[in-house]
Structure formats: C-alpha cells, structure tokens
Design a protein around this motif. Structure first.
Motif, PDB file in Angstrom:
ATOM      1  N   LEU A 193      41.739  49.795  37.052  1.00 46.35           N
ATOM      2  CA  LEU A 193      42.202  48.545  36.456  1.00 46.35           C
ATOM      3  C   LEU A 193      42.146  47.432  37.486  1.00 46.35           C
ATOM      4  N   ILE A 194      41.412  46.377  37.172  1.00 45.60           N
ATOM      5  CA  ILE A 194      41.442  45.146  37.975  1.00 45.60           C
ATOM      6  C   ILE A 194      42.513  44.265  37.347  1.00 45.60           C
ATOM      7  N   SER A 195      43.703  44.223  37.976  1.00 47.64           N
ATOM      8  CA  SER A 195      44.847  43.579  37.353  1.00 47.64           C
ATOM      9  C   SER A 195      44.954  42.090  37.661  1.00 47.64           C
ATOM     10  N   ASP A 212      36.621  38.621  43.018  1.00 50.25           N
ATOM     11  CA  ASP A 212      35.280  38.108  42.818  1.00 50.25           C
ATOM     12  C   ASP A 212      34.640  38.807  41.613  1.00 50.25           C
ATOM     13  N   ALA A 213      33.857  38.037  40.854  1.00 48.57           N
ATOM     14  CA  ALA A 213      33.274  38.567  39.614  1.00 48.57           C
ATOM     15  C   ALA A 213      32.351  39.758  39.851  1.00 48.57           C
ATOM     16  N   SER A 214      31.829  39.873  41.061  1.00 45.55           N
ATOM     17  CA  SER A 214      30.894  40.969  41.343  1.00 45.55           C
ATOM     18  C   SER A 214      31.595  42.314  41.521  1.00 45.55           C
ATOM     19  N   LEU A 215      32.921  42.301  41.690  1.00 47.10           N
ATOM     20  CA  LEU A 215      33.626  43.536  42.014  1.00 47.10           C
ATOM     21  C   LEU A 215      33.534  44.559  40.886  1.00 47.10           C
ATOM     22  N   GLU A 216      33.622  44.091  39.658  1.00 46.06           N
ATOM     23  CA  GLU A 216      33.600  45.026  38.531  1.00 46.06           C
ATOM     24  C   GLU A 216      32.343  45.888  38.557  1.00 46.06           C
ATOM     25  N   GLY A 217      31.205  45.258  38.812  1.00 53.71           N
ATOM     26  CA  GLY A 217      29.951  46.008  38.868  1.00 53.71           C
ATOM     27  C   GLY A 217      29.930  47.016  40.003  1.00 53.71           C
ATOM     28  N   ASP A 268      35.190  54.325  35.360  1.00 47.51           N
ATOM     29  CA  ASP A 268      35.280  53.276  34.352  1.00 47.51           C
ATOM     30  C   ASP A 268      36.173  52.152  34.864  1.00 47.51           C
ATOM     31  N   VAL A 269      35.832  50.921  34.469  1.00 44.76           N
ATOM     32  CA  VAL A 269      36.544  49.750  34.971  1.00 44.76           C
ATOM     33  C   VAL A 269      37.051  48.923  33.795  1.00 44.76           C
ATOM     34  N   THR A 270      38.290  48.441  33.904  1.00 43.27           N
ATOM     35  CA  THR A 270      38.858  47.576  32.875  1.00 43.27           C
ATOM     36  C   THR A 270      39.645  46.446  33.512  1.00 43.27           C
ATOM     37  N   THR A 271      39.747  45.351  32.797  1.00 44.05           N
ATOM     38  CA  THR A 271      40.626  44.248  33.191  1.00 44.05           C
ATOM     39  C   THR A 271      41.777  44.087  32.201  1.00 44.05           C
ATOM     40  N   ASP A 272      41.897  45.039  31.292  1.00 46.31           N
ATOM     41  CA  ASP A 272      42.941  45.014  30.267  1.00 46.31           C
ATOM     42  C   ASP A 272      44.245  45.563  30.857  1.00 46.31           C
ATOM     43  N   LYS A 273      45.189  44.672  31.120  1.00 44.13           N
ATOM     44  CA  LYS A 273      46.432  45.080  31.778  1.00 44.13           C
ATOM     45  C   LYS A 273      47.266  46.042  30.942  1.00 44.13           C
ATOM     46  N   THR A 274      47.042  46.074  29.650  1.00 46.26           N
ATOM     47  CA  THR A 274      47.797  46.997  28.808  1.00 46.26           C
ATOM     48  C   THR A 274      47.395  48.448  29.076  1.00 46.26           C
ATOM     49  N   LYS A 275      46.311  48.653  29.799  1.00 42.10           N
ATOM     50  CA  LYS A 275      45.857  50.006  30.117  1.00 42.10           C
ATOM     51  C   LYS A 275      46.357  50.502  31.471  1.00 42.10           C
ATOM     52  N   VAL A 280      35.166  31.958  49.214  1.00 40.37           N
ATOM     53  CA  VAL A 280      34.140  32.748  48.524  1.00 40.37           C
ATOM     54  C   VAL A 280      33.786  33.979  49.347  1.00 40.37           C
ATOM     55  N   GLU A 281      33.615  33.778  50.643  1.00 37.67           N
ATOM     56  CA  GLU A 281      33.216  34.877  51.522  1.00 37.67           C
ATOM     57  C   GLU A 281      34.295  35.947  51.603  1.00 37.67           C
ATOM     58  N   ASN A 282      35.556  35.508  51.646  1.00 38.77           N
ATOM     59  CA  ASN A 282      36.633  36.476  51.772  1.00 38.77           C
ATOM     60  C   ASN A 282      36.784  37.331  50.532  1.00 38.77           C
ATOM     61  N   LEU A 283      36.642  36.739  49.358  1.00 36.61           N
ATOM     62  CA  LEU A 283      36.756  37.530  48.134  1.00 36.61           C
ATOM     63  C   LEU A 283      35.680  38.608  48.086  1.00 36.61           C
ATOM     64  N   LEU A 284      34.511  38.308  48.624  1.00 36.23           N
ATOM     65  CA  LEU A 284      33.467  39.330  48.717  1.00 36.23           C
ATOM     66  C   LEU A 284      33.859  40.419  49.717  1.00 36.23           C
ATOM     67  N   ARG A 285      34.431  40.008  50.858  1.00 38.87           N
ATOM     68  CA  ARG A 285      34.861  40.998  51.853  1.00 38.87           C
ATOM     69  C   ARG A 285      35.968  41.891  51.303  1.00 38.87           C
ATOM     70  N   ILE A 286      36.899  41.300  50.552  1.00 37.17           N
ATOM     71  CA  ILE A 286      37.960  42.099  49.948  1.00 37.17           C
ATOM     72  C   ILE A 286      37.365  43.170  49.042  1.00 37.17           C
ATOM     73  N   GLY A 287      36.404  42.773  48.226  1.00 33.98           N
ATOM     74  CA  GLY A 287      35.748  43.732  47.339  1.00 33.98           C
ATOM     75  C   GLY A 287      35.073  44.851  48.116  1.00 33.98           C
ATOM     76  N   ASP A 288      34.393  44.490  49.196  1.00 34.32           N
ATOM     77  CA  ASP A 288      33.722  45.498  50.018  1.00 34.32           C
ATOM     78  C   ASP A 288      34.732  46.457  50.643  1.00 34.32           C
ATOM     79  N   GLU A 289      35.872  45.915  51.106  1.00 31.39           N
ATOM     80  CA  GLU A 289      36.879  46.771  51.734  1.00 31.39           C
ATOM     81  C   GLU A 289      37.538  47.690  50.705  1.00 31.39           C
ATOM     82  N   ILE A 290      37.719  47.194  49.491  1.00 31.51           N
ATOM     83  CA  ILE A 290      38.244  48.043  48.413  1.00 31.51           C
ATOM     84  C   ILE A 290      37.292  49.203  48.136  1.00 31.51           C
ATOM     85  N   CYS A 291      36.010  48.892  48.043  1.00 33.04           N
ATOM     86  CA  CYS A 291      35.016  49.940  47.769  1.00 33.04           C
ATOM     87  C   CYS A 291      34.973  50.966  48.896  1.00 33.04           C
TER      88      CYS A 291
END
Length: 294
Positions: free
Chosen positions: A4-6, A10-15, A22-29, A271-282
């Motif tokens: 869940l992406i709560s 960055d928009a690229s993170l979901e991909g 499986d990935v969702t942005t639905d907080k009810t899940k 912009v750059e940091n949001l990409l780095r955050i995504g990379d560190e999460i992965c």
C-alpha cells in the motif's frame, strides 16, 4: 504480497514496486496490506496498527518516524524502517537556502520592490567567518556543515550519540553549541528530551542574537518563547520548514510573528529526493525479501 502506497511519493514508484508484488493506493486496503509505505501524513498510532491484519513492514519515506508508534508496531511483529540517507541533500540545501535568506534580506528586498520600495539602506551581512551551531550531526547536518565550511564558517555541533565528526568541532552540551553561535540549525528528532528544547531558558544562554533554522520538527521549539525572543531581539530571525502539524493551526503564534521566513514543510520535496526515496524503499524491500522477513 500487497504493498500500500499510503501517502504521496514520486509517480514512478508504483511501477518499480510491481517487481515485489501487487500495489495499491487505496487506503481502505490497509488492513490487508503486507507492506505499507508512508510519509508524514499517515499516522501509524496504536489504533491504526491494530487495524492491520497482515502487515509485516512499514516504511517511512523520510528520516523522522515520529508519526509511527515504532515500539508498538514491533511488539506486533511489524518491522519499521525509514530512508535516512535519501533526504540528506534536499533538506540540507533548503536549510542552507533559509540560512542565506536571512542575512541577505531576500524576503524583505523582494517584497519591498514589489511594493515600490527601494530598500538599499538595509545592509546585508555575510556568512563568512560566522559560527554555525548544529544540534545533531547526522546525515543531514553533516551535509549542512560541509556547505557551511565551503562558505568559510566555523562549525560546532552537539550530538549525544556521536563521538567524532570530520566537519564540525563537537561540544559537550546544547548550551555550549548555542552559546556563541551566530546561526543555529536544528537537526534532532522529536523526543521527550527534545520537545520544547528551544525555550526561554535556552535563549537566555545565548551570547549573540542568532538566526535559528528549523528543518527538523516544529515541536522542538516552544512557539510562544520563540515569538517573545523575536520581539525582544534575543533571536534575530527564525526560519522554519516544520510545524506542530501540517499545516499549522491558524492560531500558531509564529505565523503572525515578525522576522520569520516560513516554508510549507518542503525540505524533502525535491524531484531528485523523491526518486532517491523510491530507490531506497526498493532496496529495503529487496534486502528484507532476500532475508525472508517479508
């Protein structure tokens, strides 16, 4: 595995996350998610955590985790992680931008010109040769110190958890760090010890009239005491990117104070940091998956 992406990433993170499940942005899940990704908006308190059936991991995209009850989550078998390295440059650059804005009167000059005023009589001062007192000397503060040294500043720091620093002279107490500082930059987590640390008692121990920059947590500063210090000149300027809540309440005293420069909690929003955050999460997901923990 359901991720869940709560909060906003960055928009690229979901991909990127689809490689892990499986990935969702639905907080009810949230109740069904195995992994939950948050930033500052989602509050993972006991009630929230009690509603999670399958969760094995919560990752905070950023440094501070005070919006997560870490101890309670871990008591429920949930791993809590953050992305401590990703945000260092972004927050350090905003901190330094705020530090530069005060002695250069950027806001006053700009507003003056927009209002037809030619405020050349207001004199700038330089960072060169001034003393910067850092409270905390972790990843972000170290980046701030590196930039301060490049500007010819003298850098001192207090951090009870650090025994040496290549970029700052360590001092034994908060009082020692602020005593002779021209600039003070806060880089501590919000804890019972640091809450309200910047209060009338600490202001009284400052020999100069410093500019204070806070890109850490709003509640480290006693807002009423800060307003009074600004009014009587004990503090010459307060620059803040953080508040007790996002956004701050309409009656938050500092919003109406003079000699302040305020930004809307955007330290980690490059912009750059949001990409780095995504990379560190992965990378965190990859390591924990390899270890069989998720």
């Amino acid at each position: 595995m359901l991720i869940l992406i709560s909060d906003a990433f960055d928009a690229s993170l979901e991909g990127k996350l689809k490689a892990f499940g499986d990935v969702t942005t639905d907080k009810t899940k949230a109740c069904d998610a195995d992994v939950i990704l948050v930033r500052a908006k989602t509050i993972c308190d006991k009630a929230y955590i009690d509603g999670l059936k399958n969760c094995k991991l919560i990752i905070r995209g950023g440094v501070g985790i005070d919006n997560i009850d870490k101890a309670y989550a871990e008591s429920k078998g949930i791993i809590v992680k953050n992305t401590p390295k990703a945000s260092s440059i972004a927050v350090a650059e905003l901190t330094f931008a705020l530090m530069l804005s005060a002695p250069n009167h950027i806001v006053e000059y700009h507003n003056g010109l927009k209002n037809g005023q030619w405020l050349k009589t207001i004199k700038r001062t330089e960072l060169y040769g001034k003393t910067l007192g850092l409270l905390g000397i972790g990843n972000i503060a170290t980046k701030v110190a590196e930039r301060a040294k490049a500007f010819g500043m003298n850098v001192v720091a207090y951090d009870k958890y650090v025994s040496s620093s290549a970029v700052a002279t360590l001092v034994p107490s908060v009082e020692e760090a602020v005593k002779d500082a021209d600039y003070i930059s806060i880089h501590m987590p919000l804890t019972d010890e640091t809450k309200g640390m910047f209060n009338a008692s600490l202001f009284a121990k400052m020999n100069k009239h410093p500019v204070i920059i806070n890109a850490a947590r709003g509640n480290i500063v006693d807002a009423d005491a800060m307003v009074k210090a600004l009014e009587d000149g004990s503090v010459s300027w307060y620059c803040a990117d953080v508040y007790p809540s996002d956004p701050p309440a309409e009656d938050y005293p500092i919003l109406k104070a003079e000699h302040v420069t305020l930004t809307p909690h955007v330290g980690a929003n490059s912009v750059e940091n949001l990409l780095r955050i995504g990379d560190e999460i992965c990378e965190t997901l990859k390591v924990l998956k390899t270890e069989g923990k998720i």
